[in-house]
Design a protein around this motif. Sequence first.
Motif, mmCIF file in Angstrom:
data_model
loop_
_atom_site.group_PDB
_atom_site.id
_atom_site.type_symbol
_atom_site.label_atom_id
_atom_site.label_comp_id
_atom_site.label_asym_id
_atom_site.label_seq_id
_atom_site.Cartn_x
_atom_site.Cartn_y
_atom_site.Cartn_z
ATOM 1 N N PRO A 1 0.798 -1.237 0.000
ATOM 2 C CA PRO A 1 0.000 0.000 0.000
ATOM 3 C C PRO A 1 0.825 1.279 0.000
ATOM 4 C CG PRO A 1 -0.955 -1.604 1.501
ATOM 5 C CD PRO A 1 0.351 -2.176 1.056
ATOM 6 N N SER A 2 1.910 1.309 0.742
ATOM 7 C CA SER A 2 2.733 2.517 0.825
ATOM 8 C C SER A 2 3.791 2.590 -0.271
ATOM 9 C CB SER A 2 3.410 2.597 2.204
ATOM 10 O OG SER A 2 4.126 1.413 2.479
ATOM 11 N N MET A 3 3.790 1.599 -1.163
ATOM 12 C CA MET A 3 4.733 1.586 -2.286
ATOM 13 C C MET A 3 3.966 1.234 -3.565
ATOM 14 S SD MET A 3 8.012 -0.354 -0.548
ATOM 15 C CE MET A 3 9.034 -0.138 -2.007
ATOM 16 N N PRO A 4 3.184 2.166 -4.109
ATOM 17 C CA PRO A 4 2.345 1.875 -5.266
ATOM 18 C C PRO A 4 3.119 1.239 -6.418
ATOM 19 C CG PRO A 4 1.878 4.072 -4.420
ATOM 20 C CD PRO A 4 3.087 3.580 -3.689
ATOM 21 N N ASN A 5 2.506 0.208 -7.003
ATOM 22 C CA ASN A 5 3.072 -0.505 -8.146
ATOM 23 C C ASN A 5 4.338 -1.288 -7.799
ATOM 24 O OD1 ASN A 5 2.636 -1.204 -10.906
ATOM 25 N ND2 ASN A 5 4.325 0.107 -11.518
ATOM 26 N N TYR A 6 4.520 -1.589 -6.493
ATOM 27 C CA TYR A 6 5.577 -2.506 -6.090
ATOM 28 C C TYR A 6 4.946 -3.615 -5.269
ATOM 29 C CZ TYR A 6 10.527 -3.417 -6.338
ATOM 30 O OH TYR A 6 11.749 -3.946 -6.686
ATOM 31 N N PHE A 7 5.479 -4.849 -5.406
ATOM 32 C CA PHE A 7 4.731 -6.012 -4.970
ATOM 33 C C PHE A 7 5.571 -6.973 -4.130
ATOM 34 C CE2 PHE A 7 3.095 -4.404 -8.970
ATOM 35 C CZ PHE A 7 1.735 -4.367 -8.755
ATOM 36 N N ARG A 8 4.856 -7.747 -3.328
ATOM 37 C CA ARG A 8 5.406 -8.945 -2.699
ATOM 38 C C ARG A 8 4.991 -10.142 -3.550
ATOM 39 N NH1 ARG A 8 3.733 -6.106 2.680
ATOM 40 N NH2 ARG A 8 1.658 -6.367 1.820
ATOM 41 N N TYR A 9 5.922 -11.069 -3.792
ATOM 42 C CA TYR A 9 5.656 -12.207 -4.676
ATOM 43 C C TYR A 9 5.760 -13.531 -3.918
ATOM 44 C CZ TYR A 9 6.524 -8.887 -8.496
ATOM 45 O OH TYR A 9 6.483 -7.813 -9.344
ATOM 46 N N SER A 10 4.842 -14.431 -4.209
ATOM 47 C CA SER A 10 5.044 -15.813 -3.801
ATOM 48 C C SER A 10 6.072 -16.444 -4.734
ATOM 49 C CB SER A 10 3.721 -16.584 -3.839
ATOM 50 O OG SER A 10 3.112 -16.490 -5.119
ATOM 51 N N LEU A 11 6.595 -17.592 -4.362
ATOM 52 C CA LEU A 11 7.719 -18.164 -5.096
ATOM 53 C C LEU A 11 7.391 -18.451 -6.556
ATOM 54 C CD1 LEU A 11 9.188 -20.577 -2.393
ATOM 55 C CD2 LEU A 11 10.074 -18.359 -3.096
ATOM 56 N N ASP A 12 6.161 -18.891 -6.829
ATOM 57 C CA ASP A 12 5.815 -19.209 -8.218
ATOM 58 C C ASP A 12 5.822 -17.957 -9.091
ATOM 59 O OD1 ASP A 12 3.624 -18.474 -6.587
ATOM 60 O OD2 ASP A 12 2.185 -19.301 -7.993
ATOM 61 N N LEU A 13 5.356 -16.838 -8.555
ATOM 62 C CA LEU A 13 5.349 -15.601 -9.322
ATOM 63 C C LEU A 13 6.703 -14.883 -9.270
ATOM 64 C CD1 LEU A 13 1.781 -14.144 -8.738
ATOM 65 C CD2 LEU A 13 2.603 -15.808 -10.406
ATOM 66 N N VAL B 1 15.060 -18.446 -7.728
ATOM 67 C CA VAL B 1 15.671 -17.509 -8.685
ATOM 68 C C VAL B 1 16.727 -18.217 -9.516
ATOM 69 C CG1 VAL B 1 17.047 -15.412 -8.955
ATOM 70 C CG2 VAL B 1 15.204 -15.498 -7.244
ATOM 71 N N LYS B 2 17.565 -19.005 -8.884
ATOM 72 C CA LYS B 2 18.637 -19.684 -9.605
ATOM 73 C C LYS B 2 18.091 -20.736 -10.573
ATOM 74 C CE LYS B 2 22.550 -17.825 -8.452
ATOM 75 N NZ LYS B 2 23.398 -17.193 -9.496
ATOM 76 N N ASN B 3 17.010 -21.393 -10.200
ATOM 77 C CA ASN B 3 16.402 -22.369 -11.108
ATOM 78 C C ASN B 3 15.759 -21.681 -12.308
ATOM 79 O OD1 ASN B 3 17.139 -24.571 -9.564
ATOM 80 N ND2 ASN B 3 15.230 -24.605 -8.401
ATOM 81 N N ALA B 4 15.148 -20.525 -12.057
ATOM 82 C CA ALA B 4 14.466 -19.795 -13.127
ATOM 83 C C ALA B 4 15.446 -19.131 -14.066
ATOM 84 C CB ALA B 4 13.525 -18.746 -12.533
ATOM 85 N N GLU C 1 9.404 -16.433 -9.743
ATOM 86 C CA GLU C 1 10.058 -17.040 -10.902
ATOM 87 C C GLU C 1 9.739 -16.263 -12.177
ATOM 88 O OE1 GLU C 1 9.972 -21.335 -13.281
ATOM 89 O OE2 GLU C 1 9.312 -21.204 -11.192
ATOM 90 N N ASN C 2 8.468 -15.916 -12.341
ATOM 91 C CA ASN C 2 8.072 -15.143 -13.524
ATOM 92 C C ASN C 2 8.719 -13.764 -13.536
ATOM 93 O OD1 ASN C 2 6.405 -17.306 -14.147
ATOM 94 N ND2 ASN C 2 4.580 -16.362 -13.256
ATOM 95 N N GLU C 3 8.725 -13.105 -12.375
ATOM 96 C CA GLU C 3 9.276 -11.752 -12.290
ATOM 97 C C GLU C 3 10.766 -11.741 -12.631
ATOM 98 O OE1 GLU C 3 9.376 -7.561 -11.513
ATOM 99 O OE2 GLU C 3 7.855 -9.008 -12.137
ATOM 100 N N VAL C 4 11.489 -12.718 -12.170
ATOM 101 C CA VAL C 4 12.924 -12.795 -12.449
ATOM 102 C C VAL C 4 13.173 -12.925 -13.953
ATOM 103 C CG1 VAL C 4 14.941 -14.286 -12.187
ATOM 104 C CG2 VAL C 4 13.585 -13.671 -10.183
ATOM 105 N N LYS C 5 12.356 -13.691 -14.614
ATOM 106 C CA LYS C 5 12.509 -13.851 -16.068
ATOM 107 C C LYS C 5 12.218 -12.545 -16.800
ATOM 108 C CE LYS C 5 11.459 -18.804 -16.061
ATOM 109 N NZ LYS C 5 10.482 -19.856 -16.447
ATOM 110 N N VAL C 6 11.237 -11.796 -16.309
ATOM 111 C CA VAL C 6 10.928 -10.488 -16.899
ATOM 112 C C VAL C 6 12.119 -9.542 -16.730
ATOM 113 C CG1 VAL C 6 9.484 -8.430 -16.668
ATOM 114 C CG2 VAL C 6 8.428 -10.700 -16.640
ATOM 115 N N LEU C 7 12.689 -9.524 -15.525
ATOM 116 C CA LEU C 7 13.835 -8.663 -15.265
ATOM 117 C C LEU C 7 14.995 -8.996 -16.197
ATOM 118 C CD1 LEU C 7 13.839 -8.667 -11.345
ATOM 119 C CD2 LEU C 7 13.032 -6.843 -12.845
ATOM 120 N N TRP C 8 15.254 -10.274 -16.356
ATOM 121 C CA TRP C 8 16.377 -10.696 -17.203
ATOM 122 C C TRP C 8 16.185 -10.239 -18.650
ATOM 123 C CZ3 TRP C 8 21.036 -12.347 -15.915
ATOM 124 C CH2 TRP C 8 21.853 -12.880 -16.917
#
Length: 329
Positions: free
Chosen positions: A47-59, A107-110, A61-68
């Motif tokens: 809430p205090s950091m708009p457009n920034y998120f906490r991720y569960s492990l499955d997501l 992260v390392k697996n993804a 993995e997706n976020e790390v791939k986007v960053l790369w």
Amino acid sequence: MYPLRRNRRLRTNEAIRSLVRETIITPNDFLIPLFVVEGKDIKDEIPSMPNYFRYSLDLLENEVKVLWKLGLKSVLLFVKVTDSLKDNKGTEALNPDGLMQRAVRTVKNACPDMLVMTDVALDPYSAYGHDGIIENGQIINDETAEVLAEMSISHVQAGADFVAPSDMMDGRILTIREALEDEGFNNTGIMSYSAKYASAFYGPFRDALDSAPVDLVDIPKDKKTYQMDYANRFEAVRETEMDIDEGADIVMVKPGISYLDIVREIKNDVDVPVAVYQVSGEYAMIKAAAEKGWLDHDQIMMETTMAFKRAGADIIASYFAKDVVKLLS
């Protein structure tokens, strides 16, 4: 007589301004903080950091791939620990199957080539929200440093490339370095939060991880006995030099925009890479002002990012990194 030199000639248009620009931002400058939570299919906006998120492990993995794919190659992991797992000594931090350890493996697996740094501190695991063990109303230093060393070993065993002690206990870099060497992890890096100030800019981050100090009798109400007094400048240099002598490979200044003088002071003094952390409060202020229409979000984002690099930062830990890189491209 007209001046023979007119500095404005080099400002005539964007082409010439780009050609002579002294400071350049690229995706390689950024370290991306990522917040991790238990569960599945969770992308929880802070809430205090708009457009920034906490991720569960499955997501995660997706976020790390986007960053790369964006060219962002380094992440700094933080975990939000369930209250039932918190105690005074950070016992859960040493769990080989704890959330941090699983996050590193995820992260390392993804993305095996992603550089993974891990937050090393007790506050996410502490029932009291402090970076150290509490005894008789005091934050005890040496025993805390020993736990931080054990935590570091656990992170590296899970696959971390660097550990990032953020606690500001005295001597903890040497304790961690010796522990890493004893376990054969001589190639593991340490990024030390060497000049971390007791700042009011950390509020949204503590909301994100539920790690604010608790308000109890006989418990320190803040972190001023271990984080630095923001009035001090030369103390930051001393702290940083000591961490380098103890084995730190990268040193950090935190927070960012109000401490550019410290970034430059340290950059002029040391011969290791210097990082700066544009912290949650800095991010939240820009977001809030932009939402009000008081500031241009992208222009302020780029200006502050450039200020860190211009001040001497080799590495910028920033919640804006994805947006900056998208804008650059």
